[in-house]
Design a protein around this motif. Structure first.
Motif, PDB file in Angstrom:
ATOM      1  N   GLY A 129      31.797  43.273  32.368  1.00  0.00           N
ATOM      2  CA  GLY A 129      30.623  43.618  33.174  1.00  0.00           C
ATOM      3  C   GLY A 129      29.874  42.385  33.638  1.00  0.00           C
ATOM      4  N   TYR A 130      29.713  41.398  32.751  1.00  0.00           N
ATOM      5  CA  TYR A 130      29.059  40.138  33.120  1.00  0.00           C
ATOM      6  C   TYR A 130      29.894  39.382  34.147  1.00  0.00           C
ATOM      7  CZ  TYR A 130      26.382  41.039  28.867  1.00  0.00           C
ATOM      8  OH  TYR A 130      25.586  41.609  27.911  1.00  0.00           O
ATOM      9  N   TYR A 131      31.215  39.431  33.978  1.00  0.00           N
ATOM     10  CA  TYR A 131      32.154  38.775  34.898  1.00  0.00           C
ATOM     11  C   TYR A 131      31.953  39.310  36.316  1.00  0.00           C
ATOM     12  CZ  TYR A 131      36.773  37.622  36.905  1.00  0.00           C
ATOM     13  OH  TYR A 131      37.799  37.181  37.701  1.00  0.00           O
ATOM     14  N   ILE A 132      31.948  40.614  36.463  1.00  0.00           N
ATOM     15  CA  ILE A 132      31.810  41.234  37.793  1.00  0.00           C
ATOM     16  C   ILE A 132      30.426  40.975  38.368  1.00  0.00           C
ATOM     17  CG2 ILE A 132      31.783  43.447  39.011  1.00  0.00           C
ATOM     18  CD1 ILE A 132      33.888  44.456  37.037  1.00  0.00           C
ATOM     19  N   PHE A 133      29.400  41.153  37.532  1.00  0.00           N
ATOM     20  CA  PHE A 133      28.013  40.996  38.007  1.00  0.00           C
ATOM     21  C   PHE A 133      27.735  39.566  38.474  1.00  0.00           C
ATOM     22  CE2 PHE A 133      23.580  39.859  36.942  1.00  0.00           C
ATOM     23  CZ  PHE A 133      22.922  40.696  37.834  1.00  0.00           C
ATOM     24  N   THR A 134      28.079  38.570  37.651  1.00  0.00           N
ATOM     25  CA  THR A 134      27.782  37.181  38.002  1.00  0.00           C
ATOM     26  C   THR A 134      28.624  36.694  39.181  1.00  0.00           C
ATOM     27  OG1 THR A 134      29.297  36.459  36.243  1.00  0.00           O
ATOM     28  CG2 THR A 134      26.964  36.516  35.719  1.00  0.00           C
ATOM     29  N   LEU A 135      29.867  37.146  39.262  1.00  0.00           N
ATOM     30  CA  LEU A 135      30.706  36.767  40.406  1.00  0.00           C
ATOM     31  C   LEU A 135      30.141  37.363  41.687  1.00  0.00           C
ATOM     32  CD1 LEU A 135      33.209  35.130  41.016  1.00  0.00           C
ATOM     33  CD2 LEU A 135      34.590  37.179  40.689  1.00  0.00           C
ATOM     34  N   PHE A 136      29.604  38.572  41.604  1.00  0.00           N
ATOM     35  CA  PHE A 136      28.960  39.205  42.755  1.00  0.00           C
ATOM     36  C   PHE A 136      27.717  38.416  43.173  1.00  0.00           C
ATOM     37  CE2 PHE A 136      25.589  42.088  44.232  1.00  0.00           C
ATOM     38  CZ  PHE A 136      26.168  42.576  45.386  1.00  0.00           C
ATOM     39  N   ILE A 137      26.904  38.001  42.205  1.00  0.00           N
ATOM     40  CA  ILE A 137      25.698  37.218  42.495  1.00  0.00           C
ATOM     41  C   ILE A 137      26.059  35.893  43.157  1.00  0.00           C
ATOM     42  CG2 ILE A 137      23.782  35.938  41.442  1.00  0.00           C
ATOM     43  CD1 ILE A 137      23.290  38.914  41.510  1.00  0.00           C
TER      44      ILE A 137
END
Length: 496
Positions: A129-137
Motif C-alpha cells: 500500500g505504501y509502495y503504490i501510494f508513494t509512487l503515485f505521489i
C-alpha cells in the motif's frame, strides 16, 4: 499473505474487470458512451483515466506569479543539468559492473547503482500500500511540474492523466507538442526539466522531515522509555485476555530492560539463548499456594493442573529444618508476578524467601513481559514466536487518542518518497527514448553545437546516437537485474 497470493489477487481483479469490460463494450452503447464521457479506458492489466478538470486550477497557480515560476524553473534547469552527468555516470558504472565479475561477486564493495524495487522481493509485501501510494505521489508531483512550467511558458495543457499498470500507478500530462517545439530553447528546458526538479525538491523535503522526525513528534510521543505494540498477527500466541494488546507499552522482558526496538530484539534473543529465569518467592506465598509436595518432577503437575495454569517448580533450598520439599505444583502467574526478583541461587534471595526454578520442556522458555500500568504478561513457549507475531514501535504516545502507528507510517512514507522520487530523477535524466532525458539531450546538444554544426542532419544523428546508446544501456541493465534477481536463483536451485 505472501507476494504470490497478492499478485494473483491483483491479476484476478484485472482479468475480471477486463472480462466484464469486454462484454459490456460489445453489448451496451450506454456503457461505451459513459466511458467516453468519463474519459476512462480499460485495457488488459491496465486502467487509464484522463481529465481536464484540474486545468483551471493549474492555470491559476501558474499564471498568478509568472516571474516566480520562471525563476523557480531556471533553478530547476541548473540543478537538473548538474545531475545529468551523475545519472550517466551511474548508468555507465552499472554497465561496467556487469562485465566486471569480481566487483559483482564481492558483496562487501558498494557502488552507485539502480535496483528494481519489487514488492515481495526486496520490498516487504506488507508495504504494498505504501509502495503504490508513494509512487503515485512522486509521479503526480513530477507531472505537475511539467504542467505548471508549460502553462507559465504559454504552452497549452490538454489535461492530466493517470493509469494503473498492474500495481504500478503512473501520472502523465498531455501538452501541445507543436507549441512546445516552437518555443525558445530556454522555455523547452524549463518545461522538460520541471518534472525532475520537482522530484528533487520532493526528495529533499521528505529527507528533511525524515531527519527531523524525532523533533516533530516529541511533543506527542515519548522515546527511549519502552516500546509500544503496533500490531499483532491473528495467530500470535500472545493474543488473549491475559495477553498483549495493541498500544501496550513494554519496558522489560524478564530481567532485560527494553527502551527501543533494538532492545526489544536483543531481549527476545537473550531469552532464547539464556536458561529460564528463576524467581525469589516468599515462604508464606508458597504455603498459601500449595498443599502438596513431590519428590519427583514427573509426579508434580497432572494435566488438569496444567490446564489451570499450574507449573512444576524446583525448590533450590533443601535444608533439613525446612518443611518445604523439592518439587511443587504452583500457579505460574501468581508465583512469577509476585516474586521479588530474579535469582540464580538461594544466596541471592532474602532469608524468608526461596529461589524457585520452573521446570519446562527443553526448548520451551518462560518470558515475563512487563507493561506500564498493566499486569505482566506471562508467556510459556518459543520466544521466536513473539518477534514473528508482534510488531513494536519506538514511539510511545503521551495521549490515549494518538496511536504509535502515526509516526511509524509517516516515517515509512518519507523513506519511500526519498527512494522513489530520487530514483525518478536518475531514471528520467538518462538519455532514453520517451524519457525526459530524451528531450533534454535534444536541447543540450543543440545549444552545445549550434555554432559548430554544419547542418541539421549531423545534429539529428548525434542526438539519435546518444539516445540509442542510453536506451540500450538502460534496458540492458534492467534485463540483467531481472535475470540476476529472479531467474538466476531459480536456475541454480534446480541445477543443485
Amino acid at each position: 499473505m505472501d507476494s504470490l497470493t497478492v499478485f494473483a489477487f491483483f491479476g484476478l481483479i484485472h482479468c475480471l474487470l477486463y472480462f466484464i469490460h469486454t462484454i459490456l463494450t460489445s453489448y451496451s452503447i450506454i456503457y461505451v458512451n459513459k466511458l467516453k464521457q468519463l474519459q476512462l479506458g480499460i485495457e488488459f492489466l491496465r486502467v487509464k483515466w484522463f481529465t481536464s478538470a484540474f486545468n483551471e486550477s493549474i492555470k491559476v497557480c501558474a499564471k498568478a506569479k509568472k516571474q516566480f515560476w520562471h525563476l523557480w524553473f531556471d533553478v530547476g534547469v541548473c540543478v537538473t543539468l548538474l545531475f545529468l552527468p551523475v545519472s550517466i555516470y551511474i548508468l555507465t558504472q552499472m554497465t561496467i559492473n556487469i562485465f566486471n565479475s569480481k566487483q559483482i561477486e564481492n558483496d562487501d564493495k558498494e557502488s552507485l547503482s539502480l535496483q528494481l524495487m519489487v514488492p515481495g522481493f526486496n520490498i516487504p509485501i506488507n508495504d504494498l500500500g505504501y509502495y503504490i501510494f508513494t509512487l503515485f505521489i512522486c509521479s503526480t508531483f513530477h507531472e505537475l511540474g511539467h504542467a505548471i512550467a508549460a502553462i507559465s511558458e504559454d504552452v497549452r495543457l490538454y489535461g492530466l492523466g493517470f493509469f494503473l499498470a498492474f500495481i504500478v500507478p503512473v501520472a502523465y500530462v498531455q501538452l501541445c507538442n507543436d507549441k512546445l517545439l516552437s518555443s525558445s530553447k530556454r522555455s523547452q528546458l524549463r518545461i522538460m526539466c520541471a518534472g525532475i526538479w520537482h522530484n528533487c525538491v520532493l526528495s529533499a523535503v521528505a529527507l528533511i522531515l525524515l531527519s527531523w522526525g524525532t523533533s516533530l513528534y516529541k511533543p506527542f510521543y515519548f522515546t527511549e522509555t519502552g516500546v509500544s505494540v503496533r500490531m499483532m498477527t491473528t495467530n500470535s500466541p500472545l493474543i488473549g485476555v491475559t495477553g498483549l494488546t495493541v498500544s501496550d507499552t513494554i519496558y522489560k522482558i524478564n530481567d532485560c530492560s527494553v527502551k527501543n526496538d533494538k532492545d526489544w530484539s536483543n531481549c527476545i534473543l537473550s531469552s532464547i539463548q539464556k536458561p529460564n529465569p528463576q524467581f525469589c518467592v516468599s515462604k508464606g506465598m508458597l504455603q498459601k499456594s500449595v498443599n502438596y509436595a513431590y519428590s519427583k518432577s514427573s509426579d508434580c503437575c497432572d494435566d488438569h493442573s496444567k490446564q489451570l495454569g499450574h507449573l512444576c517448580f524446583d525448590n533450590l533450598r533443601h535444608l533439613k529444618n525446612d518443611n518445604l520439599t523439592e518439587f511443587r505444583c504452583l500457579p505460574a502467574r501468581a508465583i512469577i508476578t509476585k516474586s521479588s526478583k530474579f535469582c540464580s541461587s538461594n544466596e541471592e534471595c532474602a532469608d524468608n524467601e526461596n529461589c524457585l526454578k520452573p521446570l519446562v520442556e527443553n526448548d520451551t522458555k518462560i518470558v515475563q513481559i512487563k507493561r506500564k500500568n498493566k499486569l505482566d504478561v506471562l508467556f510459556i513457549g518459543y520466544p521466536i514466536d513473539i518477534s514473528r507475531t508482534v510488531l513494536v514501535s519506538n514511539w510511545v504516545s503521551k495521549f490515549t487518542l494518538l496511536s504509535s502507528e502515526i509516526p511509524e507510517t509517516l516515517t515509512l512514507i518519507y523513506k519511500y518518497i526519498v527512494m522513489f522520487s530520487s530514483g525518478l530523477v536518475v531514471i528520467n535524466l538518462i538519455p532514453c527514448f520517451y524519457f525526459d532525458g530524451h528531450y533534454i539531450v535534444n536541447v543540450v546538444v543543440y545549444l552545445t553545437f549550434k555554432f559548430t554544426l554544419g547542418h541539421q542532419k549531423f545534429y539529428r544523428i548525434t542526438c539519435l546516437t546518444i539516445k540509442i546508446i542510453g536506451t540500450s544501456l538502460l534496458f540492458g541493465n534492467i534485463f540483467y537485474m531481472i535475470f540476476s534477481n529472479f531467474f538466476s536463483p531459480l536456475y541454480f536451485n534446480v541445477s543443485r
